[in-house]
Write a protein that holds these residues in place. Structure first.
Motif, PDB file in Angstrom:
ATOM      1  N   ARG A  37      -4.284   8.627   4.105  1.00  0.00           N
ATOM      2  CA  ARG A  37      -5.698   8.994   3.957  1.00  0.00           C
ATOM      3  C   ARG A  37      -6.600   8.093   4.792  1.00  0.00           C
ATOM      4  O   ARG A  37      -7.604   8.545   5.348  1.00  0.00           O
ATOM      5  CB  ARG A  37      -6.110   8.916   2.482  1.00  0.00           C
ATOM      6  CG  ARG A  37      -5.606  10.037   1.621  1.00  0.00           C
ATOM      7  CD  ARG A  37      -6.367  10.111   0.312  1.00  0.00           C
ATOM      8  NE  ARG A  37      -6.302   8.849  -0.424  1.00  0.00           N
ATOM      9  CZ  ARG A  37      -5.393   8.550  -1.326  1.00  0.00           C
ATOM     10  NH1 ARG A  37      -4.439   9.440  -1.605  1.00  0.00           N
ATOM     11  NH2 ARG A  37      -5.402   7.406  -1.961  1.00  0.00           N
ATOM     12  N   ALA A  38      -6.266   6.810   4.875  1.00  0.00           N
ATOM     13  CA  ALA A  38      -7.114   5.855   5.593  1.00  0.00           C
ATOM     14  C   ALA A  38      -6.838   5.816   7.085  1.00  0.00           C
ATOM     15  O   ALA A  38      -7.631   5.269   7.850  1.00  0.00           O
ATOM     16  CB  ALA A  38      -6.929   4.454   5.002  1.00  0.00           C
ATOM     17  N   THR A  41       0.829  -1.210   0.000  1.00  0.00           N
ATOM     18  CA  THR A  41       0.000   0.000   0.000  1.00  0.00           C
ATOM     19  C   THR A  41       0.861   1.256   0.000  1.00  0.00           C
ATOM     20  O   THR A  41       1.836   1.350   0.744  1.00  0.00           O
ATOM     21  CB  THR A  41      -0.926   0.014   1.239  1.00  0.00           C
ATOM     22  OG1 THR A  41      -1.618  -1.234   1.322  1.00  0.00           O
ATOM     23  CG2 THR A  41      -1.937   1.141   1.132  1.00  0.00           C
ATOM     24  N   GLY A  87       1.632  11.365  -5.100  1.00  0.00           N
ATOM     25  CA  GLY A  87       0.242  11.688  -4.834  1.00  0.00           C
ATOM     26  C   GLY A  87      -0.193  12.860  -5.708  1.00  0.00           C
ATOM     27  O   GLY A  87       0.612  13.475  -6.388  1.00  0.00           O
ATOM     28  N   ARG A 144      -2.010   6.572   0.402  1.00  0.00           N
ATOM     29  CA  ARG A 144      -3.247   5.839   0.685  1.00  0.00           C
ATOM     30  C   ARG A 144      -3.329   5.460   2.158  1.00  0.00           C
ATOM     31  O   ARG A 144      -4.390   5.554   2.781  1.00  0.00           O
ATOM     32  CB  ARG A 144      -3.314   4.588  -0.192  1.00  0.00           C
ATOM     33  CG  ARG A 144      -4.598   3.791  -0.040  1.00  0.00           C
ATOM     34  CD  ARG A 144      -4.619   2.630  -1.003  1.00  0.00           C
ATOM     35  NE  ARG A 144      -5.786   1.789  -0.800  1.00  0.00           N
ATOM     36  CZ  ARG A 144      -5.992   0.646  -1.432  1.00  0.00           C
ATOM     37  NH1 ARG A 144      -5.108   0.208  -2.322  1.00  0.00           N
ATOM     38  NH2 ARG A 144      -7.078  -0.062  -1.186  1.00  0.00           N
TER      39      ARG A 144
END
Length: 257
Positions: A92-93, A85, A229, A89
């Motif tokens: 953000r999570a 990952t 990003g 990401r």
């Protein structure tokens, strides 16, 4: 778990201001409340996990995402995401990312940059190209075709971001379990990482010495850049605000050449 509350507390507004003062004094980057990056922790391939833990560097890992201060301490961490990952990401999570974007971390309100009469700048974290630009997170300008102004911004950001790189370097060399793949199930790997994060902060708070700090920047970086990003419009405006400030007479720093 008992030690965590004292050495890895939920930051208060005053603690954010103290962290920002550290970045101003040691990195000449104002309104900065932390340096953000991810580190891959090598693990034995978990059974039946496919390619979830297989990262771009071609080994199996879980990710330690950390926000660090100028004393090389971890402020907030996210532990255990799959090695495949991307940092952006994961951020953000993560609770860290959601709390920051939802203004649930008691971060101070925007303030004028030192010596400036405005407009006020938000308090931000700094990261590398692996993160998406936003009004809360500053990343460098793309490296191609940089003019002097943007090179100055990238230099100042790199000065601030190096503190998380050094924190990972200290972390890895102090707790040598991280120098080879950890032979445990993922849930137990996460417990090991959590314990070492807390112990790292304890040592940095109570046992670090000036001589040790003088050797910190010679340690290899323990950070990892994963992928680019995307930039947000609000982030572009905030980055331009810092960019203009760094080239102004009141915000300039002569050693960027």
């Amino acid at each position: 778990m008992r030690l965590k509350a004292s050495v890895l507390p939920h930051p208060t507004r005053q603690q954010w201001l103290d962290i920002a003062q550290g970045f101003l004094e040691r990195a000449q980057f104002p309104n900065c409340i932390g340096a953000l990056d991810g580190k891959h922790i090598r693990v034995k391939k978990p059974p039946n996990s496919g390619s979830q833990y297989y990262n771009y560097k071609q080994f199996f890992s879980v990710v330690l995402l950390a926000l660090a201060d100028t004393n090389y301490r971890f402020i907030i961490v996210d532990i255990g995401s799959y090695g495949s990952t991307a940092d952006a990401r994961i951020f953000r999570a993560s609770r860290m990312g959601r709390w920051l974007q939802s203004n649930l971390l008691d971060v101070p309100q925007p303030a004028n940059l030192p010596g400036s009469t405005g407009p006020p700048a938000p308090y931000v974290v700094v990261g590398d190209e692996g993160f998406a630009l936003s009004s809360q997170l500053m990343r460098p300008f793309p490296r191609r075709g940089l003019d002097a102004k943007r090179r100055t911004f990238n230099y100042r950001l790199s000065r601030a971001r190096r503190f998380v790189e050094c924190a990972f370097g200290i972390f890895t060399h102090k707790w040598r379990v991280f120098l080879s793949p950890i032979q445990l199930a993922p849930q137990n790997v996460n417990v090991v990482i959590k314990a070492c994060v807390v112990l790292h902060n304890y040592v940095r708070t109570y046992e670090a010495t000036p001589d040790e700090d003088a050797q910190v920047e010679s340690l290899p970086s323990g950070s990892d850049t994963i992928q680019l990003g995307r930039s947000g419009l609000a982030g572009l405006r905030v980055r331009e605000l810092f960019d203009d400030y760094f080239l102004s007479p009141i915000g300039s720093f002569p050693s960027h050449q």
